[in-house]
Write a protein that holds these residues in place. Structure first.
Motif, PDB file in Angstrom:
ATOM      1  N   GLY A  59       0.668  -1.267   0.008  1.00 34.75           N
ATOM      2  CA  GLY A  59      -0.078  -0.006   0.012  1.00 34.75           C
ATOM      3  C   GLY A  59       0.768   1.365  -0.146  1.00 34.75           C
ATOM      4  O   GLY A  59       0.368   2.398   0.207  1.00 34.75           O
ATOM      5  N   MET A  60       2.005   1.168  -0.058  1.00 36.60           N
ATOM      6  CA  MET A  60       3.015   2.374  -0.055  1.00 36.60           C
ATOM      7  C   MET A  60       3.756   2.363  -1.427  1.00 36.60           C
ATOM      8  O   MET A  60       4.459   1.549  -1.915  1.00 36.60           O
ATOM      9  CB  MET A  60       3.805   2.526   1.121  1.00 36.60           C
ATOM     10  CG  MET A  60       3.253   2.686   2.473  1.00 36.60           C
ATOM     11  SD  MET A  60       2.327   4.064   2.658  1.00 36.60           S
ATOM     12  CE  MET A  60       3.751   5.165   2.760  1.00 36.60           C
ATOM     13  N   PRO A  61       4.130   3.473  -2.053  1.00 37.77           N
ATOM     14  CA  PRO A  61       4.746   3.775  -3.193  1.00 37.77           C
ATOM     15  C   PRO A  61       6.191   3.626  -2.933  1.00 37.77           C
ATOM     16  O   PRO A  61       6.760   3.790  -2.066  1.00 37.77           O
ATOM     17  CB  PRO A  61       4.443   5.134  -3.795  1.00 37.77           C
ATOM     18  CG  PRO A  61       4.022   5.840  -2.525  1.00 37.77           C
ATOM     19  CD  PRO A  61       3.283   4.714  -1.606  1.00 37.77           C
ATOM     20  N   GLU A  62       6.869   3.066  -3.838  1.00 37.69           N
ATOM     21  CA  GLU A  62       8.435   3.093  -3.831  1.00 37.69           C
ATOM     22  C   GLU A  62       8.818   3.489  -5.305  1.00 37.69           C
ATOM     23  O   GLU A  62       7.910   2.964  -6.501  1.00 37.69           O
ATOM     24  CB  GLU A  62       8.955   1.604  -3.694  1.00 37.69           C
ATOM     25  CG  GLU A  62       8.638   1.201  -2.385  1.00 37.69           C
ATOM     26  CD  GLU A  62       9.461  -0.187  -2.030  1.00 37.69           C
ATOM     27  OE1 GLU A  62      10.014  -0.933  -3.160  1.00 37.69           O
ATOM     28  OE2 GLU A  62       9.514  -0.603  -1.187  1.00 37.69           O
ATOM     29  N   VAL A  63       9.911   4.188  -5.468  1.00 35.33           N
ATOM     30  CA  VAL A  63      10.295   4.935  -6.729  1.00 35.33           C
ATOM     31  C   VAL A  63      11.615   4.362  -7.077  1.00 35.33           C
ATOM     32  O   VAL A  63      12.432   4.071  -6.066  1.00 35.33           O
ATOM     33  CB  VAL A  63      10.247   6.304  -6.839  1.00 35.33           C
ATOM     34  CG1 VAL A  63       8.714   6.865  -6.708  1.00 35.33           C
ATOM     35  CG2 VAL A  63      10.992   6.916  -5.813  1.00 35.33           C
ATOM     36  N   LYS A  64      11.998   3.903  -8.666  1.00 31.63           N
ATOM     37  CA  LYS A  64      13.226   3.842  -8.755  1.00 31.63           C
ATOM     38  C   LYS A  64      13.690   4.754 -10.020  1.00 31.63           C
ATOM     39  O   LYS A  64      12.879   4.836 -10.764  1.00 31.63           O
ATOM     40  CB  LYS A  64      13.287   2.385  -9.452  1.00 31.63           C
ATOM     41  CG  LYS A  64      14.722   1.868  -9.875  1.00 31.63           C
ATOM     42  CD  LYS A  64      14.888   0.424 -10.322  1.00 31.63           C
ATOM     43  CE  LYS A  64      13.982   0.011 -11.254  1.00 31.63           C
ATOM     44  NZ  LYS A  64      14.102  -1.515 -12.004  1.00 31.63           N
ATOM     45  N   ALA A  65      14.642   5.345  -9.732  1.00 32.95           N
ATOM     46  CA  ALA A  65      15.356   6.522 -10.584  1.00 32.95           C
ATOM     47  C   ALA A  65      16.048   6.012 -11.780  1.00 32.95           C
ATOM     48  O   ALA A  65      16.397   4.729 -11.851  1.00 32.95           O
ATOM     49  CB  ALA A  65      16.303   7.259  -9.846  1.00 32.95           C
ATOM     50  N   PRO A  66      15.923   6.694 -12.793  1.00 29.17           N
ATOM     51  CA  PRO A  66      16.711   6.515 -13.963  1.00 29.17           C
ATOM     52  C   PRO A  66      18.187   6.169 -13.833  1.00 29.17           C
ATOM     53  O   PRO A  66      18.730   6.395 -12.856  1.00 29.17           O
ATOM     54  CB  PRO A  66      16.373   7.589 -14.907  1.00 29.17           C
ATOM     55  CG  PRO A  66      15.616   8.471 -14.509  1.00 29.17           C
ATOM     56  CD  PRO A  66      15.492   8.038 -12.990  1.00 29.17           C
ATOM     57  N   HIS A  67      18.742   5.223 -14.661  1.00 26.41           N
ATOM     58  CA  HIS A  67      20.038   4.582 -14.453  1.00 26.41           C
ATOM     59  C   HIS A  67      20.901   5.883 -14.351  1.00 26.41           C
ATOM     60  O   HIS A  67      22.070   5.664 -13.815  1.00 26.41           O
ATOM     61  CB  HIS A  67      20.465   3.574 -15.359  1.00 26.41           C
ATOM     62  CG  HIS A  67      20.485   4.171 -16.839  1.00 26.41           C
ATOM     63  ND1 HIS A  67      19.743   4.658 -17.805  1.00 26.41           N
ATOM     64  CD2 HIS A  67      21.732   4.610 -17.401  1.00 26.41           C
ATOM     65  CE1 HIS A  67      20.025   5.058 -18.651  1.00 26.41           C
ATOM     66  NE2 HIS A  67      21.249   5.054 -18.600  1.00 26.41           N
ATOM     67  N   TRP A  68      20.854   7.049 -14.941  1.00 28.37           N
ATOM     68  CA  TRP A  68      21.748   8.152 -15.147  1.00 28.37           C
ATOM     69  C   TRP A  68      21.556   8.834 -13.705  1.00 28.37           C
ATOM     70  O   TRP A  68      22.475   9.636 -13.280  1.00 28.37           O
ATOM     71  CB  TRP A  68      21.743   8.937 -16.244  1.00 28.37           C
ATOM     72  CG  TRP A  68      20.403   9.653 -16.432  1.00 28.37           C
ATOM     73  CD1 TRP A  68      19.710  10.766 -15.799  1.00 28.37           C
ATOM     74  CD2 TRP A  68      19.124   9.209 -17.029  1.00 28.37           C
ATOM     75  NE1 TRP A  68      18.518  11.021 -16.053  1.00 28.37           N
ATOM     76  CE2 TRP A  68      18.149  10.074 -16.894  1.00 28.37           C
ATOM     77  CE3 TRP A  68      18.898   8.065 -17.843  1.00 28.37           C
ATOM     78  CZ2 TRP A  68      16.797   9.705 -17.616  1.00 28.37           C
ATOM     79  CZ3 TRP A  68      17.668   7.698 -18.420  1.00 28.37           C
ATOM     80  CH2 TRP A  68      16.762   8.572 -18.234  1.00 28.37           C
ATOM     81  N   ILE A  69      20.382   8.619 -12.823  1.00 30.73           N
ATOM     82  CA  ILE A  69      20.320   9.254 -11.683  1.00 30.73           C
ATOM     83  C   ILE A  69      20.958   8.238 -10.605  1.00 30.73           C
ATOM     84  O   ILE A  69      21.562   8.959  -9.706  1.00 30.73           O
ATOM     85  CB  ILE A  69      19.077   9.661 -11.233  1.00 30.73           C
ATOM     86  CG1 ILE A  69      18.553  10.798 -12.229  1.00 30.73           C
ATOM     87  CG2 ILE A  69      18.996  10.232  -9.840  1.00 30.73           C
ATOM     88  CD1 ILE A  69      17.128  11.382 -12.106  1.00 30.73           C
TER      89      ILE A  69
END
Length: 95
Positions: A59-69
């Motif tokens: 129920g909680m969001p997680e984010v994955k940044a682009p590889h260059w970040i």
């Protein structure tokens, strides 16, 4: 829950955000809180091409940044927005 755009570094407040389906509606994603996150207009309209990825975990969001970040491609919980900090929240109205 989100307090504004969930992309790290974005300071867009919740009243200026749009709700994004984590699992797209056209792929059977439900329209409910457990499948929605707040994104600013820019991140919402560029999420499919920007390299950012979003998923829901318990129920909680997680984010994955682009590889260059973030070359480690680590899933992270979005930072807590100031709306969650008792020091910066407006006290409840009392009379």
């Amino acid at each position: 829950r989100d307090g504004g755009c969930i992309i790290p570094g974005c300071t867009c407040p919740p009243q200026w955000t749009e709700v994004h389906h984590v699992t797209p509606w056209q792929n059977g994603g439900p329209t409910n809180v457990s499948n929605g996150v707040l994104l600013c207009w820019y991140h919402h309209h560029n999420i499919d091409t920007s390299g950012w990825h979003i998923r829901m975990v318990l129920g909680m969001p997680e984010v994955k940044a682009p590889h260059w970040i973030d070359p480690t491609a680590t899933w992270r919980k979005p930072p807590q927005h100031r709306a969650h900090d008792p020091k910066t929240r407006r006290p409840p109205h009392t009379e």
